[in-house]
Design a protein around this motif. Structure first.
Motif, PDB file in Angstrom:
ATOM      1  N   SER A 114      25.545  31.588  34.974  1.00  0.00           N
ATOM      2  CA  SER A 114      26.341  31.698  34.022  1.00  0.00           C
ATOM      3  C   SER A 114      27.358  32.664  33.360  1.00  0.00           C
ATOM      4  O   SER A 114      26.683  33.406  33.589  1.00  0.00           O
ATOM      5  N   ARG A 116      30.244  34.933  31.297  1.00  0.00           N
ATOM      6  CA  ARG A 116      31.113  35.328  30.160  1.00  0.00           C
ATOM      7  C   ARG A 116      32.263  35.942  30.564  1.00  0.00           C
ATOM      8  O   ARG A 116      32.568  36.333  31.144  1.00  0.00           O
ATOM      9  N   ASP A 118      36.512  37.202  28.948  1.00  0.00           N
ATOM     10  CA  ASP A 118      37.817  37.437  28.341  1.00  0.00           C
ATOM     11  C   ASP A 118      38.687  36.016  28.349  1.00  0.00           C
ATOM     12  O   ASP A 118      38.899  35.805  27.150  1.00  0.00           O
ATOM     13  N   VAL A 120      38.076  32.527  29.929  1.00  0.00           N
ATOM     14  CA  VAL A 120      37.598  31.359  30.368  1.00  0.00           C
ATOM     15  C   VAL A 120      38.398  30.212  31.697  1.00  0.00           C
ATOM     16  O   VAL A 120      38.198  29.899  32.829  1.00  0.00           O
ATOM     17  N   ASP A 153      34.849  27.700  26.932  1.00  0.00           N
ATOM     18  CA  ASP A 153      33.874  26.896  27.526  1.00  0.00           C
ATOM     19  C   ASP A 153      34.172  26.060  28.436  1.00  0.00           C
ATOM     20  O   ASP A 153      35.014  25.392  28.365  1.00  0.00           O
ATOM     21  N   GLU A 179      25.503  36.952  33.359  1.00  0.00           N
ATOM     22  CA  GLU A 179      24.547  36.516  31.651  1.00  0.00           C
ATOM     23  C   GLU A 179      23.033  36.450  32.522  1.00  0.00           C
ATOM     24  O   GLU A 179      22.122  36.628  31.963  1.00  0.00           O
ATOM     25  N   GLN A 260      31.711  31.123  29.738  1.00  0.00           N
ATOM     26  CA  GLN A 260      31.744  30.742  28.170  1.00  0.00           C
ATOM     27  C   GLN A 260      32.835  31.828  27.378  1.00  0.00           C
ATOM     28  O   GLN A 260      32.584  33.140  29.040  1.00  0.00           O
ATOM     29  N   ARG A 261      33.610  31.950  26.930  1.00  0.00           N
ATOM     30  CA  ARG A 261      34.134  33.109  26.117  1.00  0.00           C
ATOM     31  C   ARG A 261      33.666  34.393  25.659  1.00  0.00           C
ATOM     32  O   ARG A 261      32.156  34.155  24.621  1.00  0.00           O
ATOM     33  N   HIS A 262      34.258  34.974  25.692  1.00  0.00           N
ATOM     34  CA  HIS A 262      32.945  36.625  25.327  1.00  0.00           C
ATOM     35  C   HIS A 262      33.391  36.077  23.682  1.00  0.00           C
ATOM     36  O   HIS A 262      34.212  35.309  22.928  1.00  0.00           O
TER      37      HIS A 262
END
Length: 345
Positions: A114, A116, A118, A120, A153, A179, A260-262
């Motif tokens: 997983s 994260r 800026d 994606v 995402d 993550e 996923q985006r921040h």
């Protein structure tokens, strides 16, 4: 055990006896339905076919399933007693009947990462580059965007060579902010070996049944032997599918990547609920609530106001006209005097 070949007279036994023997053969064949129980059960059904008098001659030599359970050296004697595995670096020792072999372990490896980032879309492209370099493939992909069309995402399912599983996990974890990461491994070496041995035993049993079919003397014998042959071929196909599944899972590892985006930063004024911007936002929210309330009241009153205008304005005009008539005085019409005649004398 040597059996005396049956003569044509023996084959011409009475119909009831032959029917009973055929029934016994079928019952014994059903009890030996499970092909993974070894060579002993399949040999029992072959013995029953010969003992029933439907097939001439004797049963061909059957392999001992118990002795073959881990005798992998006999299966690959040309390679010097070594059977190559699907994955792994070290050898696993398997002992058979009078033999000791080395076999590489068969491992099913799976992982989850997983991340994260800026951007994606850019991170997704980097994941694809890692997969292409390792000779893997993306078997499943899901992507969602925001209102502006930017990638928010993504989820990708990767298949990479099992020998490169550790390297792939390390590279994917460094593509963006990590993550979470997890891996799991399952040793299926025993399943792979057992499946290979059962396939060998099943193929040998099919060859013996085909030999019995060539010696069948009657139509009933042909039907009975063909039924047994079809059953064993179906069991062989099932084992081949299981072998293909294990080969696929052990040769290619599965990695699931979540991107996923921040989360956007709201600023300190927004976080603590105080300050000019927070007060301005609350004031705007209050003004909006009042405006919405007034608009709601206006919308509710407007139908009644329209009805009042339609009925009240004409009535008001009539009342006004009547009042005006009452205030206007009534004047008498002027009379005209008769003209005076000429005076006398």
């Amino acid at each position: 055990m040597t059996r005396t070949p049956r003569t044509p007279r023996a084959l011409g036994a009475s119909v009831p006896a032959r029917a009973a023997a055929l029934l016994a053969a079928l019952l014994l064949g059903l009890t030996a339905c499970a092909s993974d129980s070894g060579g002993g059960d399949t040999a029992a059904s072959e013995e029953a076919l010969v003992d029933s008098g439907l097939v001439e001659g004797e049963v061909p030599a059957a392999a001992d399933g118990r002795g073959l359970a881990y005798d992998v050296e006999a299966q690959d004697s040309d390679a010097g007693g070594s059977v190559s595995g699907s994955t792994g670096r070290t050898g696993a020792r398997r002992s058979g009947v009078g033999s000791t072999t080395l076999r590489e372990p068969s491992i099913i490896s799976t992982g989850t990462v997983s991340l994260r980032a800026d951007d994606v879309a850019e991170a997704r492209f980097e994941v694809q580059k890692v997969v292409d370099r390792l000779g893997g493939q993306v078997t499943d992909s899901e992507t969602s965007t925001d209102e502006d069309g930017a990638v928010r995402d993504a989820r990708l399912v990767l298949r990479v060579p099992s020998d490169d599983f550790t390297e792939a996990m390390a590279e994917l974890e460094g593509l963006a902010d990590l993550e979470a990461s997890s891996t799991s491994s399952e040793d299926v070496t025993t399943q792979v070996v057992d499946t290979e041995v059962r396939i060998r035993i099943q193929r040998e049993s099919i060859a013996r049944i085909e030999a019995l079919l060539a010696r069948a003397g009657t139509i009933q014998a042909v039907v009975s032997v063909e039924r047994e042959l079809s059953r064993r071929e179906a069991d062989l196909n099932s084992l081949l599918q299981q072998q293909a599944y294990l080969a696929d899972r052990t040769s290619l590892s599965t990695i699931t990547v979540h991107l996923q985006r921040h989360a956007e930063d709201g600023g300190p004024d927004e976080d603590d609920g105080s300050g000019f911007l927070a007060g301005l936002e609350k004031g705007w929210d209050g003004f909006t609530a009042v405006a919405v309330g007034l608009a709601t009241v206006t919308g509710a009153v407007l139908p009644f106001a329209a009805a009042a205008l339609l009925v009240g304005v004409p009535g008001w005009l009539l009342l006004r006209a009547a009042a005006r008539r009452r205030r206007t005085p009534v004047t008498a019409a002027p009379t005209t005097a008769a003209p005076a005649g000429p005076s006398e004398g």
